[in-house]
Design an enzyme around this catalytic site. Structure first.
Site, PDB file in Angstrom:
ATOM      1  N   HIS A 210       8.027 -28.327  12.443  1.00 47.07           N
ATOM      2  CA  HIS A 210       7.498 -29.692  12.307  1.00 47.07           C
ATOM      3  C   HIS A 210       6.764 -30.104  13.585  1.00 47.07           C
ATOM      4  O   HIS A 210       5.686 -30.704  13.536  1.00 47.07           O
ATOM      5  CB  HIS A 210       8.639 -30.695  12.098  1.00 47.07           C
ATOM      6  CG  HIS A 210       9.469 -30.483  10.870  1.00 47.07           C
ATOM      7  ND1 HIS A 210      10.773 -30.042  10.919  1.00 47.07           N
ATOM      8  CD2 HIS A 210       9.188 -30.671   9.557  1.00 47.07           C
ATOM      9  CE1 HIS A 210      11.266 -29.986   9.684  1.00 47.07           C
ATOM     10  NE2 HIS A 210      10.321 -30.351   8.842  1.00 47.07           N
TER      11      HIS A 210
ATOM     12  N   GLU B  31      11.082 -26.803  15.332  1.00 49.76           N
ATOM     13  CA  GLU B  31       9.831 -26.459  16.021  1.00 49.76           C
ATOM     14  C   GLU B  31       8.652 -26.346  15.042  1.00 49.76           C
ATOM     15  O   GLU B  31       7.510 -26.604  15.425  1.00 49.76           O
ATOM     16  CB  GLU B  31      10.066 -25.154  16.793  1.00 49.76           C
ATOM     17  CG  GLU B  31       9.108 -24.834  17.892  1.00 49.76           C
ATOM     18  CD  GLU B  31       8.754 -25.988  18.835  1.00 49.76           C
ATOM     19  OE1 GLU B  31       7.545 -26.182  19.071  1.00 49.76           O
ATOM     20  OE2 GLU B  31       9.668 -26.687  19.320  1.00 49.76           O
TER      21      GLU B  31
ATOM     22  N   GLN C 198      11.497 -35.339  -5.537  1.00 48.85           N
ATOM     23  CA  GLN C 198      11.138 -33.919  -5.487  1.00 48.85           C
ATOM     24  C   GLN C 198      12.357 -33.006  -5.587  1.00 48.85           C
ATOM     25  O   GLN C 198      12.228 -31.782  -5.499  1.00 48.85           O
ATOM     26  CB  GLN C 198      10.299 -33.598  -4.259  1.00 48.85           C
ATOM     27  CG  GLN C 198      11.029 -33.662  -2.933  1.00 48.85           C
ATOM     28  CD  GLN C 198      10.052 -33.534  -1.766  1.00 48.85           C
ATOM     29  OE1 GLN C 198       9.246 -34.427  -1.521  1.00 48.85           O
ATOM     30  NE2 GLN C 198      10.118 -32.426  -1.046  1.00 48.85           N
TER      31      GLN C 198
ATOM     32  N   MET D 191      11.341 -20.948  10.168  1.00 50.27           N
ATOM     33  CA  MET D 191      12.186 -22.120  10.426  1.00 50.27           C
ATOM     34  C   MET D 191      12.185 -23.028   9.208  1.00 50.27           C
ATOM     35  O   MET D 191      11.165 -23.220   8.551  1.00 50.27           O
ATOM     36  CB  MET D 191      11.680 -22.878  11.646  1.00 50.27           C
ATOM     37  CG  MET D 191      11.925 -22.137  12.923  1.00 50.27           C
ATOM     38  SD  MET D 191      11.612 -23.198  14.333  1.00 50.27           S
ATOM     39  CE  MET D 191      11.861 -22.012  15.643  1.00 50.27           C
TER      40      MET D 191
HETATM   41  P1  AMP Z   1       9.841 -30.724   5.262  1.00 49.06           P
HETATM   42  O1  AMP Z   1      10.505 -31.630   6.260  1.00 49.06           O
HETATM   43  O2  AMP Z   1      10.629 -29.491   4.961  1.00 49.06           O
HETATM   44  O3  AMP Z   1       9.364 -31.454   4.040  1.00 49.06           O
HETATM   45  O4  AMP Z   1       8.536 -30.182   5.978  1.00 49.06           O
HETATM   46  C1  AMP Z   1       7.586 -31.064   6.504  1.00 49.06           C
HETATM   47  C2  AMP Z   1       6.352 -30.293   6.878  1.00 49.06           C
HETATM   48  O5  AMP Z   1       6.689 -29.300   7.846  1.00 49.06           O
HETATM   49  C3  AMP Z   1       5.750 -29.543   5.679  1.00 49.06           C
HETATM   50  O6  AMP Z   1       4.328 -29.623   5.759  1.00 49.06           O
HETATM   51  C4  AMP Z   1       6.243 -28.135   5.892  1.00 49.06           C
HETATM   52  O7  AMP Z   1       5.400 -27.159   5.321  1.00 49.06           O
HETATM   53  C5  AMP Z   1       6.220 -28.048   7.411  1.00 49.06           C
HETATM   54  N1  AMP Z   1       7.092 -26.971   7.876  1.00 49.06           N
HETATM   55  C6  AMP Z   1       8.394 -26.759   7.551  1.00 49.06           C
HETATM   56  N2  AMP Z   1       8.842 -25.645   8.136  1.00 49.06           N
HETATM   57  C7  AMP Z   1       7.818 -25.114   8.836  1.00 49.06           C
HETATM   58  C8  AMP Z   1       7.655 -23.943   9.652  1.00 49.06           C
HETATM   59  N3  AMP Z   1       8.646 -23.092   9.857  1.00 49.06           N
HETATM   60  N4  AMP Z   1       6.448 -23.731  10.215  1.00 49.06           N
HETATM   61  C9  AMP Z   1       5.415 -24.593  10.010  1.00 49.06           C
HETATM   62  N5  AMP Z   1       5.503 -25.708   9.260  1.00 49.06           N
HETATM   63  C10 AMP Z   1       6.686 -25.965   8.675  1.00 49.06           C
END
Ligand code: AMP
Length: 293
Positions: free
Chosen positions: A39, A37, A63, A186
């Site tokens: 994302h 949620e 990364q 999350m």
């Molecule tokens: P990731 O797939 O972990 O690289 O995250 C992709 C994007 O989703 C990044 O900009 C994260 O900061 C954002 N994101 C991940 N978890 C959350 C969350 N719980 N609430 C808001 N944005 C999130």
């Protein structure tokens, strides 16, 4: 437009070029997949302010440090596509590693200062990988707006710095942290937690909440607020603290002495093989109690 899944850079470029000719405003949400949620909230935010949405799903190898979880990182492309479709129409870019990093690639983009503290200490090559891949993605997608979650606040600051320094014509927006009902931020990495660790993981957001409550009650001393947060994390067996720090939200400088409302508390901790992070401003509304100060 129906949602489309494309793997080739040329296909993204061609679709984006068409949209640009039509004067469409393009929003972009980069992800590593295994969507939740958090994302999806960024995608909704993009759809609310843009005409077209591009989502990328790419587990970016540069990364991850050598002893990190690249090979174990959870993946579920079919599930991700269903979730994206539930939000709206998007061009979903799912490139191969070879497409993003041609054989023999030796070019990186590195933001020097804001990437040093916090996660930069235990993950020394992490942000270089993030800014490199986001730079490449920006050059491919050429979005008007790109949205990043405040969950990874240091990443958001690093991307803003890169966009300023390289004069990218991209507006970077932050999206609020989406949390489970018990406060846990999350994260795709929450999938690593066993039931006991999942219970223990609540301590991260509780540590932030407790410091915020003290701030709301008038406490302004950084050391005291840090002590409150640290004590909560230390009271839970199985949690190994990486850092607990207060920093300013723009340059991520350490705050000592009196804190301001917008200064943020950052926590990172290991629970088994999962490394979890969370952060919140000390004052103001942010989705954690106290609801408003
Ligand atoms: P990731 O797939 O972990 O690289 O995250 C992709 C994007 O989703 C990044 O900009 C994260 O900061 C954002 N994101 C991940 N978890 C959350 C969350 N719980 N609430 C808001 N944005 C999130």
């Amino acid at each position: 437009m129906d949602s489309r899944v494309v793997q080739e850079i040329a296909e993204v470029r061609s679709q984006v070029a068409t949209w640009r000719r039509e004067g469409k405003r393009i929003g972009f949400v980069p992800t590593m997949g295994y969507l939740h949620e958090g994302h999806l909230s960024l995608m909704r935010q993009a759809l609310a302010c843009c005409d077209r949405l591009v989502v990328s799903i790419f587990v970016n190898p540069t990364q991850f440090g050598p002893s990190e979880d690249l090979s174990a990182y959870p993946r579920d492309l079919a599930g991700d596509l269903a979730k994206i479709r539930s939000v709206g129409e998007a061009l979903v870019f799912v490139p191969s590693v070879e497409a993003m990093y041609p054989q023999g690639a030796q070019t990186f983009v590195e933001v020097m200062e804001v990437t040093q503290p916090l996660c930069g200490v235990s993950r020394p090559i992490h942000f270089r990988g993030v800014t490199t891949v986001v730079c490449k993605l920006f050059l491919i997608v050429q979005p008007d707006i790109a949205i990043f979650g405040e969950k990874d606040f240091q990443q958001l600051v690093a991307i803003r710095q890169m966009v300023r320094d390289l004069r990218f014509p991209v507006e970077v927006l932050g999206g609020p942290i989406v949390r489970e009902a018990d406060g846990l931020a999350m994260s795709s990495r929450n999938a690593y937690l066993d039931p006991d660790q999942r219970m223990s993981a609540r301590a991260l957001s509780r540590a932030l909440t407790e410091a915020r409550l003290r701030f709301a009650a008038g406490e302004r001393d950084a050391k005291h607020l840090l002590g409150v947060a640290r004590a909560i994390l230390e009271s839970i067996s199985g949690i190994e603290i990486d850092y607990v720090e207060v920093r300013d939200p723009v340059g991520l400088h350490t705050v000592e002495g009196a804190v301001k409302s917008e200064d943020r508390l950052f926590v990172a901790a290991y629970l088994g093989r999962a490394r979890l992070i969370d952060n919140a401003p000390l004052g103001g509304a942010c989705g954690l109690p106290p609801a408003s100060v």
